[in-house]
Design a protein around this motif. Sequence first.
Motif, PDB file in Angstrom:
ATOM      1  N   ILE A 175       5.676  -6.654   6.592  1.00  0.00           N
ATOM      2  CA  ILE A 175       5.644  -5.661   7.657  1.00  0.00           C
ATOM      3  C   ILE A 175       5.314  -4.277   7.080  1.00  0.00           C
ATOM      4  CG2 ILE A 175       7.324  -6.851   9.094  1.00  0.00           C
ATOM      5  CD1 ILE A 175       9.487  -4.873   8.201  1.00  0.00           C
ATOM      6  N   GLY A 179      11.368  -4.895   1.820  1.00  0.00           N
ATOM      7  CA  GLY A 179      12.647  -4.960   1.126  1.00  0.00           C
ATOM      8  C   GLY A 179      12.717  -5.923  -0.035  1.00  0.00           C
ATOM      9  N   SER A 195      11.934   1.638   5.216  1.00  0.00           N
ATOM     10  CA  SER A 195      11.516   0.565   4.300  1.00  0.00           C
ATOM     11  C   SER A 195      12.672   0.267   3.358  1.00  0.00           C
ATOM     12  CB  SER A 195      10.292   1.007   3.499  1.00  0.00           C
ATOM     13  OG  SER A 195      10.638   2.119   2.677  1.00  0.00           O
ATOM     14  N   GLY A 196      12.483  -0.724   2.487  1.00  0.00           N
ATOM     15  CA  GLY A 196      13.519  -1.070   1.513  1.00  0.00           C
ATOM     16  C   GLY A 196      14.383  -2.225   1.999  1.00  0.00           C
ATOM     17  N   GLY A 220       7.290  -3.069  -2.419  1.00  0.00           N
ATOM     18  CA  GLY A 220       7.001  -1.704  -1.984  1.00  0.00           C
ATOM     19  C   GLY A 220       8.004  -0.701  -2.530  1.00  0.00           C
ATOM     20  N   THR A 221       9.001  -0.384  -1.716  1.00  0.00           N
ATOM     21  CA  THR A 221       9.974   0.657  -2.052  1.00  0.00           C
ATOM     22  C   THR A 221      10.624   0.432  -3.424  1.00  0.00           C
ATOM     23  OG1 THR A 221      10.355   1.019   0.289  1.00  0.00           O
ATOM     24  CG2 THR A 221      12.082   1.771  -1.179  1.00  0.00           C
ATOM     25  N   SER A 234       0.841  -1.207   0.000  1.00  0.00           N
ATOM     26  CA  SER A 234       0.000   0.000   0.000  1.00  0.00           C
ATOM     27  C   SER A 234       0.876   1.258   0.000  1.00  0.00           C
ATOM     28  CB  SER A 234      -0.884  -0.022   1.246  1.00  0.00           C
ATOM     29  OG  SER A 234      -1.547   1.214   1.395  1.00  0.00           O
ATOM     30  N   GLY A 235       0.507   2.219  -0.827  1.00  0.00           N
ATOM     31  CA  GLY A 235       1.179   3.521  -0.815  1.00  0.00           C
ATOM     32  C   GLY A 235       2.474   3.583  -1.595  1.00  0.00           C
ATOM     33  N   LEU A 258       0.106   9.679   5.168  1.00  0.00           N
ATOM     34  CA  LEU A 258      -1.204   9.298   4.633  1.00  0.00           C
ATOM     35  C   LEU A 258      -2.023  10.441   4.039  1.00  0.00           C
ATOM     36  CD1 LEU A 258      -2.415   6.751   7.369  1.00  0.00           C
ATOM     37  CD2 LEU A 258      -0.973   6.316   5.394  1.00  0.00           C
ATOM     38  N   LYS A 265      -3.512   3.073  -1.816  1.00  0.00           N
ATOM     39  CA  LYS A 265      -2.928   3.809  -0.701  1.00  0.00           C
ATOM     40  C   LYS A 265      -3.982   3.855   0.395  1.00  0.00           C
ATOM     41  CE  LYS A 265      -0.439   7.721   0.808  1.00  0.00           C
ATOM     42  NZ  LYS A 265       0.456   6.862   1.592  1.00  0.00           N
ATOM     43  N   THR A 266      -3.544   3.926   1.642  1.00  0.00           N
ATOM     44  CA  THR A 266      -4.503   3.959   2.748  1.00  0.00           C
ATOM     45  C   THR A 266      -5.384   5.200   2.658  1.00  0.00           C
ATOM     46  OG1 THR A 266      -2.983   2.765   4.203  1.00  0.00           O
ATOM     47  CG2 THR A 266      -4.725   4.059   5.264  1.00  0.00           C
ATOM     48  N   LYS A 324      -3.104  -5.395   8.269  1.00  0.00           N
ATOM     49  CA  LYS A 324      -1.693  -5.036   8.027  1.00  0.00           C
ATOM     50  C   LYS A 324      -1.025  -4.743   9.358  1.00  0.00           C
ATOM     51  CE  LYS A 324       1.637  -2.883   5.283  1.00  0.00           C
ATOM     52  NZ  LYS A 324       1.559  -1.962   4.171  1.00  0.00           N
ATOM     53  N   ASN A 362      -5.302  -0.922   7.979  1.00  0.00           N
ATOM     54  CA  ASN A 362      -4.015  -0.399   8.430  1.00  0.00           C
ATOM     55  C   ASN A 362      -4.173  -0.066   9.908  1.00  0.00           C
ATOM     56  OD1 ASN A 362      -1.765   1.122   9.012  1.00  0.00           O
ATOM     57  ND2 ASN A 362      -1.842   2.344   7.147  1.00  0.00           N
ATOM     58  N   ASN A 378      10.318   7.358   5.226  1.00  0.00           N
ATOM     59  CA  ASN A 378       9.309   8.305   4.752  1.00  0.00           C
ATOM     60  C   ASN A 378       8.435   8.746   5.909  1.00  0.00           C
ATOM     61  OD1 ASN A 378       6.218   7.535   4.373  1.00  0.00           O
ATOM     62  ND2 ASN A 378       7.400   5.623   4.220  1.00  0.00           N
TER      63      ASN A 378
HETATM   64  C1  LIG Z   1       6.392   6.139   0.546  1.00  0.00           C
HETATM   65  C2  LIG Z   1       5.667   5.035   1.253  1.00  0.00           C
HETATM   66  C3  LIG Z   1       4.304   5.160   1.510  1.00  0.00           C
HETATM   67  C4  LIG Z   1       3.618   4.140   2.178  1.00  0.00           C
HETATM   68  N1  LIG Z   1       2.273   4.272   2.399  1.00  0.00           N
HETATM   69  C5  LIG Z   1       1.598   3.287   3.037  1.00  0.00           C
HETATM   70  C6  LIG Z   1       0.197   3.376   3.237  1.00  0.00           C
HETATM   71  O1  LIG Z   1      -0.472   4.334   2.804  1.00  0.00           O
HETATM   72  N2  LIG Z   1      -0.414   2.366   3.910  1.00  0.00           N
HETATM   73  C7  LIG Z   1       0.267   1.253   4.380  1.00  0.00           C
HETATM   74  O2  LIG Z   1      -0.350   0.363   4.973  1.00  0.00           O
HETATM   75  N3  LIG Z   1       1.590   1.124   4.171  1.00  0.00           N
HETATM   76  C8  LIG Z   1       2.265   2.120   3.517  1.00  0.00           C
HETATM   77  N4  LIG Z   1       3.610   1.981   3.295  1.00  0.00           N
HETATM   78  C9  LIG Z   1       4.306   0.747   3.745  1.00  0.00           C
HETATM   79  C10 LIG Z   1       4.486  -0.264   2.598  1.00  0.00           C
HETATM   80  O3  LIG Z   1       3.245  -0.689   2.087  1.00  0.00           O
HETATM   81  C11 LIG Z   1       5.277  -1.492   3.096  1.00  0.00           C
HETATM   82  O4  LIG Z   1       4.561  -2.126   4.129  1.00  0.00           O
HETATM   83  C12 LIG Z   1       6.675  -1.150   3.612  1.00  0.00           C
HETATM   84  O5  LIG Z   1       7.238  -0.083   2.889  1.00  0.00           O
HETATM   85  C13 LIG Z   1       7.638  -2.350   3.592  1.00  0.00           C
HETATM   86  O6  LIG Z   1       7.842  -2.816   2.281  1.00  0.00           O
HETATM   87  P1  LIG Z   1       9.094  -2.325   1.347  1.00  0.00           P
HETATM   88  O7  LIG Z   1      10.324  -2.406   2.188  1.00  0.00           O
HETATM   89  O8  LIG Z   1       9.101  -3.245   0.166  1.00  0.00           O
HETATM   90  O9  LIG Z   1       8.776  -0.906   0.952  1.00  0.00           O
HETATM   91  C14 LIG Z   1       4.308   2.979   2.622  1.00  0.00           C
HETATM   92  C15 LIG Z   1       5.681   2.870   2.360  1.00  0.00           C
HETATM   93  C16 LIG Z   1       6.361   3.856   1.678  1.00  0.00           C
HETATM   94  C17 LIG Z   1       7.832   3.682   1.405  1.00  0.00           C
END
Ligand SMILES: Cc1cc2nc3c(=O)[nH]c(=O)nc-3n(C[C@H](O)[C@H](O)[C@H](O)COP(=O)(O)O)c2cc1C
Length: 295
Positions: A191, A244, A216-217, A265-266, A18-19, A74, A46-47, A165, A128, A70
């Motif tokens: 996560i 990640g 994240s990442g 995600g990232t 999400s997002g 929201l 996105k949430t 989530k 969320n 970040n």
């Molecule tokens: C810029 C950004 C915006 C995000 N927005 C949301 C969101 O609106 N709702 C949500 O549940 N998670 C949000 N996340 C979390 C991601 O969905 C994800 O759970 C988290 O980044 C871990 O995954 P990744 O390491 O692959 O990014 C966001 C993450 C990033 C980097």
Amino acid sequence: MSVRIGSLELEHPVLNGSGTFDAIAARQVFGDALLERFPFAAFVSKTITLEPRAGNPPPRLWETPSGMINSIGLPNKGLEGFLAHDLPQLAELPVPLIVSVMATSRDDFARLVGAVSEREEVAALELNVSCPNVKSGLIVGAEPAETRALCEALRPLTDKPLIVKLTPNVADPAPVARAAEEGGADAVSLINTLRATALDPRTGEPWLGAGSGGLSGAAVKPVALDQVRRVRAAVSLPIIGMGGIESGADALDFLRCGATAVAVGTANFRDPLAGERVRAELEALSEPARSLDLK
Ligand SMILES: Cc1cc2nc3c(=O)[nH]c(=O)nc-3n(C[C@H](O)[C@H](O)[C@H](O)COP(=O)(O)O)c2cc1C
């Protein structure tokens, strides 16, 4: 490669976090080519919240070695704006739509879930729960009792799959996942981002406008794998694992830790087709894994 999340049948196990993927903006840039080559088996919005939100003050991003922090906060159009403007465009995507919702009270969560789930364009909802309950002051997803009570309150409002989530900012996510299962959730995803701070090297003060944000990442992947393993040992629900993931090998690690599906995600920010590549690499890796009985 097909997987099942509650009543949701997905063609393959790769979703978006999400997002992290703006499908409406991507459609504007790539046109219908995006629909012909959509990178995910389901799209997670996105949430959204009940009321519109502007998000946090800038700066909202900080790059770290192998990740980013970040504090977007929201920003969204609120329920009415989402239903009127975003939902019709997201409904054109060639995959099931999962809408992510967040609120600071059970009543507001109930209004969101009621209004979103009655739209036939919506296949499932993600809750969320990385947010405080204004009445108790507790982060819902950090407290098993809060999570269970929320799920019990929302379960009767929809027949559609409810995905919880989970927040990683707890000592152990397993009791919260168990509470979600007992409360009637159909799946858990994890996560979300890890609470994190970066300092402005010039001033020594927090860089992000909100003071802190979420990491994240690639940097978070080992934490995410550990949490997925703990949650797998605690529940029999489907798990959507993320944190990640940048390659098919990363995705396979999550499946080996007990995830049913994964989310990218990232990595989408660097490469909007990362999801497609992860799926193709995972498919290639899964064949030998299956014949070696490693899966
Ligand atoms: C810029 C950004 C915006 C995000 N927005 C949301 C969101 O609106 N709702 C949500 O549940 N998670 C949000 N996340 C979390 C991601 O969905 C994800 O759970 C988290 O980044 C871990 O995954 P990744 O390491 O692959 O990014 C966001 C993450 C990033 C980097």
